[in-house]
Design an enzyme around this catalytic site. Structure first.
Site, mmCIF file in Angstrom:
data_model
loop_
_atom_site.group_PDB
_atom_site.id
_atom_site.type_symbol
_atom_site.label_atom_id
_atom_site.label_comp_id
_atom_site.label_asym_id
_atom_site.label_seq_id
_atom_site.Cartn_x
_atom_site.Cartn_y
_atom_site.Cartn_z
ATOM 1 N N GLU A 163 0.811 -1.216 0.000
ATOM 2 C CA GLU A 163 0.000 0.000 0.000
ATOM 3 C C GLU A 163 0.843 1.265 0.000
ATOM 4 O OE1 GLU A 163 -0.652 -2.681 1.719
ATOM 5 O OE2 GLU A 163 -2.603 -3.289 0.930
ATOM 6 N N HIS A 206 -11.496 -5.662 8.052
ATOM 7 C CA HIS A 206 -12.299 -5.492 6.844
ATOM 8 C C HIS A 206 -13.556 -4.664 7.100
ATOM 9 C CE1 HIS A 206 -9.729 -8.876 5.722
ATOM 10 N NE2 HIS A 206 -10.092 -8.730 4.467
#
Ligand SMILES: Cc1ncc(C[n+]2csc(CCOP(=O)(O)OP(=O)(O)O)c2C)c(N)n1
Ligand SMILES: Cc1ncc(C[n+]2csc(CCOP(=O)(O)OP(=O)(O)O)c2C)c(N)n1
Ligand SMILES: [Mg+2]
Ligand SMILES: [Mg+2]
Lengths: 394, 329, 329, 394
Positions: free
Chosen positions: C62, C131
């Site tokens: 990322e 999540h």
């Protein structure tokens, strides 16, 4: 570059065995690429770990030009250090000792190439044609960097260790997408970072990306042996240039105190990049002769004899010895350069002293390209508040 | 009582030394913490006396510092990590919010991460970019972390030891511009009798309005109170000390008396500690408030160039201005 | 008018397609955005139609995604980065807060980073750890970033295009549990005439109390309003849409009329958007408030195991409970 | 391990040339360490890139044990997938195809060794003696992992890619500080991660740290060729095991579908670590036969023929062929194992169906070891609020 003078070896003559040996003698590392010994002896060519033959072919004029660059950036840097000592700068990160690594790589760049510096690349900045006062604004605290990266093809200084290597990678990906590689006049990108930076996740991610996207990028690591107080052994147990192999691109260690070898190695890597042959890593083996920054006290963590040993490998002294021995330059040239450096540094000093403080309200500028109503309110309140202190408030 | 006059920095150094002495599982780690003693010398002399396995010079990698400290904690150590400057904690942000903060929860209490993350924070020292930030809200918003900050040498000495002794993961914010400020430190009072870590403290009683501050701003708040007193206004100043969990007991009591409240911090106001404090105080003291809780904070810009930081940072005048506004509401 | 019924996810996909068509400098990048079309299929079909240099499958990193996107932006591109899930944005946190947010400021406006960081966020889909997070406060507290979130297909379609067209760096939060909800989308109205990106919108007028929500909670607020109406209480519901800068103009006007305000979000309450909103509304509407601004939020715990997320997340009942409390204050 | 039976090559017999050739034939990669071909042929020994000779010396009993492990973990895994399809789990990350990599490395661990898994190491978890129901709680959504890492020397599952490699490194540093290396019964640590993870900054930082601190750590990379939809080429352009060289420690690629070779290579690396010889990297070359997770649809990004090609390299089939050919096991044994696997999976299923949902109020538990007054208030409010819905509220 034009052809060299008769006293200097020219392209095409092979001298591989001598190069290996000389390099080895100089740095105790057979893999170190060197073209100019600490004593100022020219080595015709040197072989990199992948067999590449490195050599340079400069005119006298060009040799003298490199010398001038080295002296000038050292002098301007010294002036900045002095300005800091006198309270005119908040901090200064000196390049002392790393002049050859910076001038050699900086001069190897072509106009169209883009550089991503750390906070110490004043020598590269100089080579890019940027007014040397520019970084002083940052260290004085009047701005956070004043030049236009796109105008000079030299990005903002980056203080967060390693972050710029990813920016350089992305930029280089853009170059490739633009189709600006694959020809002699293609574009290449160079990312500067230190030995300490090689431990950061970002730098290693940059290695991954550059490799996977075959980005036209040269990773230029100035291994000056220290990350503040941490010696190289805290970052690696093998030579840093070998890191590249693990990612599938070439790495080479060059004598970073040798402006000629640094030039040759960087030029070669940049040309490979611009031709579409992807990234490579250069480890410029050098030494930080001064403190990390003016806030640092290196006597706490390193011994004088180590510094002395490196003093003997000074990049400028060896260039001077070479120019003298080869009669490329004489005393009057050296005096002239010293004088020019003095004049430029005096000029720099005067301009720094006259650098105005920014208006406080400018702190609200440029937060967003499109502004923000919240900030407009804060700016207005601030202005009103500041005015309340003025005798003649509106 | 062995009271000595120490700088806040030296008080931290002494507290760390005590912690290393008292528990062989305590290890200090970070960039330049060894021979150099840290860029602010907070760990000065500790590697020399405790060796390089107790005071560990690390590679230059913040995620590595926190991530390996998690592993050391799982192994039974009590790592005290130094992040060199506020602006360099972000590479470790993932390890902090997703691992340090959540390991105990994830394991249903089976794994403890008794880690202290020391961060010199805040501005006012004329530094370049990334060296003057106040990231406390990023941590206080994160469940699973505790966040504390000291404002004087005595607290520095005690709180760092308490934080290390605690099994909670704690972000320990050190007001770097106050490192050189001196104050008395009682070096012998037993830790067990010390003022509790997660408690605010009234540092100047008053009646006219309540000023809440922490870390570097406590001095500013106290100075403002001194100035206000000259104008006949007695401000009550509370040093919050713990930012997560917040201890607002004293603040509620105070605001119910004074009816006016000003919160001061260096961090940008938007989503800063002041917002949470204002929201809670308004809920708790709704019928006592004569004016909304006012916030005196850094502006919502990146930290500016140091030549204008004086105007960016809250100072005595801005605190008094807010108090005036609260009175004029 | 070409109004079609699309899911929110498909509306985003269509908006992205438009952006790729309209500006050759727009590039999409992220993990699995190519052949797979993203784990939520938001980029479905785009690589096929625009090629792998416009829709770039990236390595699994990322910080690398955001860091290279900064470089692409400097090169003149307009990167649209997908972060696969909310909980995986933290490895990129340093690049986002220290580079993306500050490059324009640092360069005195000479460098623009017209980047959009798309993040599916929030809970309610029965997922495992990391999540279901709501990290908006971490970004909204960061000067230099803008933060927006959509709540319905029409806004999704328009706002993603507006965000890409903007030169500001924008964190674009997508309410993942609403990806499959359908609504009408006008595909032909010109972008230039669209409702402005950084503006809140009253989505249900009312008189009794003001409910502020954004992203996934707008539906909950609207449901609550429907239920309240059955009891004779007309709630005004405002979809905030922009979290930084906040647009509270409509909220101030509303609260001055209703005297009561409830803010709803999934993120933990402590230092959440609700705190800032409560603080500002209290400042602005001090004399109109019949009760403090009440916050209905996730609790101050890590996001829990999915079998209890229903109780963790604000729902209709908790919103109505807060409204009741505001009336009973 | 006790001595092998006569039909199996034993320690000490050299068969280097054959090994190289066989491995090469099997995987097209001369550097792949292999001891059991896809057809079930035993290779006496195999040579790693640094010249290490790998071999194993198992008794028949042990060979059968490994087979049992492989079959059991595949069956339990299949049961979990089925449970997910029926709505009993929210998600499942199947290990299908990676049984040998996991059982081989898992069985190579000694009791005192510590493992740091990702979210897919159900096979290693099984080898560590943890009840296989444990990870199902996490995927069912009733908890976030239920076992005690210190009891089983198997850490919590880690979902954030790569984060656990730093934890493993720190833990291994602690082992070294504790003085628990340098002897035969020293402790070693193993960190599991995938091919995709090698791109993460954290993993590369872990390489730096492990190397600099000479940590007793084995980096075990299961290269299953995919990170969700991204093929290996998105993470690297050279074999992953070579990454290690750049950090100064050994790397080796092993056939991850070969339980014997994986065992041998892992055992060797662990023993080196426990003896104080520092870290190493194992790339277990394998294939993810199923979807990334039950949420994934691999038909969107890979072709059937690729899967079929790997089907032919199945880790269990080759072990069965070997046991049969060598008459170490017969049909009745295989039937018995299948039966045992079936029984255990039925048992697992029953227990999963009976797994209670947690009480909602437990979400307030374990946020902090020492609790928090703020949370106590929230918990109390929540309890009261929930009670307000009960008919018989207090
Ligand atoms: C992420 C981050 N961590 C820490 C620092 C503080 N810091 C500034 S320079 C430096 C050392 C850098 O060493 P190296 O990469 O070798 O570069 P050099 O200064 O030697 O040129 C450190 C630790 C920083 N700027 N950024
Ligand atoms: C930091 C982070 N980014 C993204 C994800 C989403 N994600 C989960 S698994 C995965 C792929 C991992 O690939 P690999 O490392 O090869 O392991 P494998 O799943 O193949 O075993 C991704 C991208 C994540 N969990 N963490
Ligand atoms: Mg260095
Ligand atoms: Mg994989």
């Amino acid at each position: 570059m034009a052809k060299g003078d008769p006293g200097v070896p020219t392209r095409g003559r092979r001298a591989a065995p001598r190069s290996k040996q000389a390099a080895s003698a100089a740095a105790g590392d057979p893999e170190l690429v060197q073209l100019l010994t600490a004593e100022g002896e020219r080595i015709e060519s040197a072989t990199g770990p992948d067999g590449t033959e490195y050599r340079v072919d400069f005119t006298d004029e060009e040799y003298r030009g490199l010398y001038r660059d080295l002296v000038l950036v050292r002098k301007l840097d010294a002036e900045a250090t002095a300005l800091q000592r006198q309270g005119e700068l908040g901090l200064w990160a000196s390049l002392l000792g790393q002049e050859a690594a910076q001038v050699g790589s900086g001069r190897a760049l072509r106009t169209q190439d883009m550089a991503f510096p750390t906070y110490r690349e004043h020598g590269v900045l100089y080579c890019r044609g940027i007014d040397p006062i520019m970084p002083l604004g940052l260290f004085r605290g009047v701005d956070q960097g004043g030049w236009d990266p796109n105008e000079f093809k030299f990005n903002m200084y980056t203080i967060v260790i390693g972050a710029q290597t990813l920016h350089a990678t992305g930029y280089a990906m853009g170059v490739a997408i633009d189709g600006k590689t694959g020809t002699d006049d293609g574009e290449a990108v160079i990312a500067y970072f230190g030995d300490g930076a090689t431990s950061q996740g970002d730098v290693n991610e940059a290695f991954v990306w550059a490799s996977v996207f075959n980005a036209p990028l040269v990773f230029f690591c100035q291994n000056n042996q220290y990350a503040i107080s941490e010696p190289l052994e805290r970052q690696t147990r093998v030579p840093l240039y070998r890191r590249a192999g693990g990612y599938g691109f070439p790495g080479v260690r060059v004598d970073g105190n040798d402006v000629l070898a640094t030039y040759a190695v960087t030029r070669h890597a940049l040309d490979n990049a611009r031709l579409g042959q992807g990234p490579s890593l250069i480890e410029a083996y050098t030494y930080r002769m001064g403190a990390h920054t003016t806030s640092d006290d290196p006597t706490r963590y390193r011994i004088a004899s180590e510094v002395e040993a490196w003093q003997a490998k000074d990049p400028i002294a060896r260039m001077k010895a070479f120019l003298t021995k080869q009669q490329i330059a004489d005393e009057s040239f050296f005096t002239e350069i010293d004088e020019q450096a003095r004049t430029e540094s005096v000029h720099l000093r005067e301009r720094v002293l006259n650098m105005p403080n920014p208006e406080p309200v400018t702190m609200f500028d440029h937060v967003y390209p499109h502004g923000s109503p919240e900030l407009d309110v804060q700016r207005a309140q601030f202005t009103k508040y500041m005015e309340s202190f003025e005798g003649s408030a509106h | 009582m062995a009271t000595e006059t120490l700088t806040l920095g030296k008080a931290l150094n002494t507290g760390l030394r005590r912690a290393l002495e008292n528990d062989p599982k305590v290890v200090i780690m970070g960039e330049d913490v060894g021979k150099l003693g840290g860029v602010f010398r907070i760990t000065d002399g500790l590697q020399k006396d405790f060796g390089d396995q107790r005071v560990i010079d690390t590679p230059l990698a913040e995620s590595g510092i926190i991530g390996t400290a998690v592993g050391l904690a799982i192994r039974g150590y009590r790592p005290v990590c130094e992040i060199q400057f506020d602006g360099f904690v972000y590479p470790a942000y993932d390890q902090i919010v997703s691992q340090v903060a959540k390991m105990h929860y994830r394991s249903q209490g089976k794994v403890r991460i008794p880690m202290v993350i020391r961060i010199p924070y805040g501005g006012g020292i004329g530094a370049v970019e990334h060296h003057s930030e106040s990231p406390e809200a990023y941590f206080a918003h994160t469940a699973g972390l505790k966040v504390v900050t000291c404002a004087n040498p005595q607290d520095a000495y005690v709180m760092i030891q308490q934080a290390i002794a605690s099994d909670d993961p704690i972000v320990f914010l050190e007001p770097k511009r106050r490192y050189w400020e001196k104050g008395p430190v009682d070096l012998e009072a037993p830790l067990s009798e010390a003022y509790p870590l997660h408690s605010a403290r009234v540092v100047r009683p008053g009646t006219a309005a309540t000023v809440l501050a922490y870390g570097p701003m406590v001095r500013v708040a106290l100075d403002a109170a001194t100035a206000a007193a000259e104008d006949g206004r007695e401000l009550e100043v509370i040093d919050l000390r713990t930012l997560s969990p917040l201890d607002l007991t004293a603040a509620y009591e105070s605001v119910k008396r004074t009816g006016r409240c000003v919160v001061v911090h260096e961090a940008p106001g938007n989503l800063g500690m002041g917002s949470e404090i204002a929201a809670r105080i308004t809920e708790e003291c709704f019928y006592s408030l004569e004016a909304p809780v006012l916030r005196v904070t850094g502006f919502d810009t990146p930290y500016p160039a140091s030549r204008v930081e004086e105007e960016y940072l809250p100072d005595l005048d801005r605190v008094l201005d807010a108090v005036d506004r609260a009175f004029g509401w």
